[in-house]
Design a protein around this motif. Structure first.
Motif, short mmCIF file in Angstrom:
data_model
loop_
_atom_site.label_atom_id
_atom_site.label_comp_id
_atom_site.label_asym_id
_atom_site.label_seq_id
_atom_site.Cartn_x
_atom_site.Cartn_y
_atom_site.Cartn_z
N MET A 183 0.84 -1.20 0.00
CA MET A 183 0.00 0.00 0.00
C MET A 183 0.87 1.25 0.00
O MET A 183 1.91 1.29 0.65
CB MET A 183 -0.88 0.04 1.25
CG MET A 183 -1.98 -0.97 1.25
SD MET A 183 -3.35 -0.47 0.19
CE MET A 183 -4.04 0.85 1.20
N CYS A 184 0.39 2.28 -0.67
CA CYS A 184 1.17 3.48 -0.91
C CYS A 184 0.93 4.56 0.14
O CYS A 184 1.42 5.67 0.02
CB CYS A 184 0.84 4.03 -2.29
SG CYS A 184 -0.95 4.11 -2.57
N HIS A 185 0.14 4.26 1.18
CA HIS A 185 -0.20 5.26 2.18
C HIS A 185 -0.70 4.53 3.42
O HIS A 185 -0.90 3.32 3.39
CB HIS A 185 -1.31 6.18 1.66
CG HIS A 185 -2.60 5.42 1.46
ND1 HIS A 185 -2.88 4.76 0.29
CD2 HIS A 185 -3.64 5.19 2.29
CE1 HIS A 185 -4.05 4.15 0.42
NE2 HIS A 185 -4.52 4.40 1.62
N LEU A 186 -0.92 5.28 4.49
CA LEU A 186 -1.58 4.73 5.67
C LEU A 186 -2.91 5.47 5.88
O LEU A 186 -2.98 6.67 5.66
CB LEU A 186 -0.73 4.93 6.92
CG LEU A 186 0.55 4.11 7.00
CD1 LEU A 186 1.28 4.47 8.29
CD2 LEU A 186 0.26 2.63 6.97
N ASP A 187 -3.93 4.77 6.32
CA ASP A 187 -5.16 5.44 6.70
C ASP A 187 -5.27 5.40 8.23
O ASP A 187 -4.35 4.94 8.93
CB ASP A 187 -6.37 4.81 6.00
CG ASP A 187 -6.59 3.36 6.38
OD1 ASP A 187 -6.04 2.92 7.42
OD2 ASP A 187 -7.32 2.67 5.65
N ALA A 188 -6.38 5.90 8.76
CA ALA A 188 -6.51 6.03 10.22
C ALA A 188 -6.52 4.67 10.90
O ALA A 188 -5.93 4.50 11.98
CB ALA A 188 -7.78 6.82 10.55
N ASP A 189 -7.16 3.68 10.30
CA ASP A 189 -7.23 2.39 10.97
C ASP A 189 -5.87 1.69 10.99
O ASP A 189 -5.50 1.05 11.98
CB ASP A 189 -8.28 1.50 10.30
CG ASP A 189 -8.53 0.24 11.12
OD1 ASP A 189 -8.85 0.38 12.31
OD2 ASP A 189 -8.35 -0.87 10.58
N MET A 190 -5.11 1.82 9.90
CA MET A 190 -3.76 1.26 9.87
C MET A 190 -2.90 1.94 10.93
O MET A 190 -2.07 1.30 11.60
CB MET A 190 -3.16 1.43 8.47
CG MET A 190 -3.86 0.61 7.39
SD MET A 190 -3.59 1.29 5.73
CE MET A 190 -2.15 0.36 5.23
N THR A 191 -3.08 3.26 11.07
CA THR A 191 -2.34 4.01 12.08
C THR A 191 -2.71 3.51 13.48
O THR A 191 -1.84 3.34 14.34
CB THR A 191 -2.64 5.52 11.94
OG1 THR A 191 -2.33 5.91 10.60
CG2 THR A 191 -1.85 6.34 12.92
N ARG A 192 -4.01 3.27 13.70
CA ARG A 192 -4.46 2.78 15.01
C ARG A 192 -3.83 1.42 15.32
O ARG A 192 -3.40 1.17 16.45
CB ARG A 192 -5.98 2.68 15.04
CG ARG A 192 -6.51 2.28 16.41
CD ARG A 192 -8.00 2.05 16.42
NE ARG A 192 -8.76 3.30 16.50
CZ ARG A 192 -9.47 3.84 15.52
NH1 ARG A 192 -9.53 3.24 14.34
NH2 ARG A 192 -10.12 4.97 15.71
N GLN A 193 -3.76 0.54 14.32
CA GLN A 193 -3.12 -0.77 14.51
C GLN A 193 -1.66 -0.59 14.95
O GLN A 193 -1.16 -1.29 15.83
CB GLN A 193 -3.17 -1.60 13.21
CG GLN A 193 -4.57 -2.03 12.78
CD GLN A 193 -4.56 -2.66 11.37
OE1 GLN A 193 -3.76 -3.57 11.11
NE2 GLN A 193 -5.41 -2.19 10.48
N GLY A 194 -0.98 0.37 14.31
CA GLY A 194 0.41 0.65 14.68
C GLY A 194 0.53 1.18 16.10
O GLY A 194 1.38 0.73 16.87
N LEU A 195 -0.35 2.13 16.46
CA LEU A 195 -0.31 2.72 17.80
C LEU A 195 -0.56 1.66 18.87
O LEU A 195 0.04 1.68 19.94
CB LEU A 195 -1.37 3.84 17.92
CG LEU A 195 -1.06 5.14 17.17
CD1 LEU A 195 -2.31 6.00 17.05
CD2 LEU A 195 0.06 5.91 17.86
N HIS A 196 -1.46 0.74 18.56
CA HIS A 196 -1.78 -0.33 19.50
C HIS A 196 -0.54 -1.19 19.77
O HIS A 196 -0.26 -1.56 20.92
CB HIS A 196 -2.91 -1.18 18.92
CG HIS A 196 -3.32 -2.30 19.81
ND1 HIS A 196 -4.12 -2.12 20.91
CD2 HIS A 196 -3.01 -3.63 19.79
CE1 HIS A 196 -4.29 -3.28 21.53
NE2 HIS A 196 -3.63 -4.21 20.87
#
Lengths: 222, 222
Positions: free
Chosen positions: A94-107
């Motif tokens: 994927m060429c970007h991150l969205d909010a849910d992908m970011t949330r997975q990372g933060l978790h």
């Protein structure tokens, strides 16, 4: 041994990324965590900028980093060496991150003990500009060798950023066609409120202004 | 007055881009037209490389250029000044071109009187690598200031390219951490057949090898 996790994020199940991003922003506010979404073209110096930032702030601010990359984990290793907890997010092409992908990372990173988290987005001036990650602020790096005409070509990216770091300013004597005045003017035509800071992540030039801005943000959130 | 068209391309109606790309490649072969898909990160020097290439080849090879950009038309103006017919393709925010969008551009440019057409793709090392445009060959530019670690981070882009131009070699004395040997090794690990050419579009250094390769391609197609 340096220790960092590599996680593979999945594409969001949420249809409405904007609503999800606003939810994430509220969650972070409630936790007193500032999230900076750092974007740039490939090779503009995102990781070097983070290393220089960590070196200057790590004794007073608790910093964590999420490194997004399509494949490698060289950046997470570099950040861990610089002294901040880091995770590597693999976007699976994927060429970007969205909010849910970011949330997975933060978790995975865990934000309880962090004041300031940087998301180093995929090196790309197009797609990341279209997806709100839920960050508190958007920052981008434009490096001098890329040229002062980039605001014409990637207008959305310059429009969504709160701060533009113009990096590799130590090479201005080599890239004589780059005009500081012209680049500020072109950025402000698109985005009058953007803060433009001239820096060199290599020499540390200009970093006081950037770290003062970050300190101010963290203080507002506490 | 310099004259070039600006066209707005529409997203492809074809579900199977690979099949459509193969069809376009056959159509171009039948017309004896070589199409080079030129990709790079923002600010690597695609347009300057094309200007230097046109200056060296325009007296012996009939060249046309399609400039893809999200918004501006500065590149088509520059190419027209350099002496080649050009059109500006606006992608409407899209981060790449597919085969059908390329065909729309070729139709507007007109290929009957051209031996060699360059498609300057959107500045992006991620998405354009995933979409076959139907080109005869893929070429990419990596510029020295971006660093020699880029093959690790954008492996698909380096894997799909027939030629990698390492540009801005005049700045190697400034970017002393960039190793020519290391970058060649990293590219060849991903793609043993990639031709790597060290150039400077500013000084013209290394361009004989690149234009010889282009001449050979055009001769093969006639």
């Amino acid at each position: 041994m340096l220790d960092y996790k590599i996680i593979e994020v999945k594409q969001s199940i949420f249809e409405d990324n904007d609503a999800d991003a606003n939810r994430l922003r509220e969650e972070l506010k409630a936790q007193n965590t500032v999230l900076i979404n750092l974007m740039s073209a490939p090779g503009s110096g995102k990781t070097t900028t983070l290393c220089q930032t960590i070196a200057r702030l790590k004794d007073s601010i608790r910093i964590g980093v999420m490194e997004a990359d399509i494949d490698s984990d060289v950046d997470a290793a570099t950040i861990t060496e610089a002294g901040a907890p880091a995770i590597q997010i693999h976007t699976g092409g994927m060429c970007h991150l969205d909010a849910d992908m970011t949330r997975q990372g933060l978790h995975e990173l865990g934000t309880e003990d962090l004041d300031l988290v940087f998301l180093e987005n995929v090196g790309n001036l197009v797609c990341p500009a279209e997806f709100d990650t839920g960050s508190s602020k958007n920052a981008m790096i434009l490096s001098v060798p890329e040229g002062d005409d980039k605001p014409f070509k990637y207008p959305l990216m310059f429009s969504v950023c709160d701060v533009v770091l113009v990096n590799k300013c130590d090479t201005l004597p080599v890239f004589t066609e780059f005009s500081k005045e012209r680049v500020v003017q072109r950025i402000h035509e698109l985005n009058p409120n953007a803060k433009v800071i001239f820096v060199s992540a290599k020499t540390g030039q200009g970093f006081d202004e950037w770290t003062d801005w970050l300190r101010g943000l963290v203080e507002q959130h506490q």
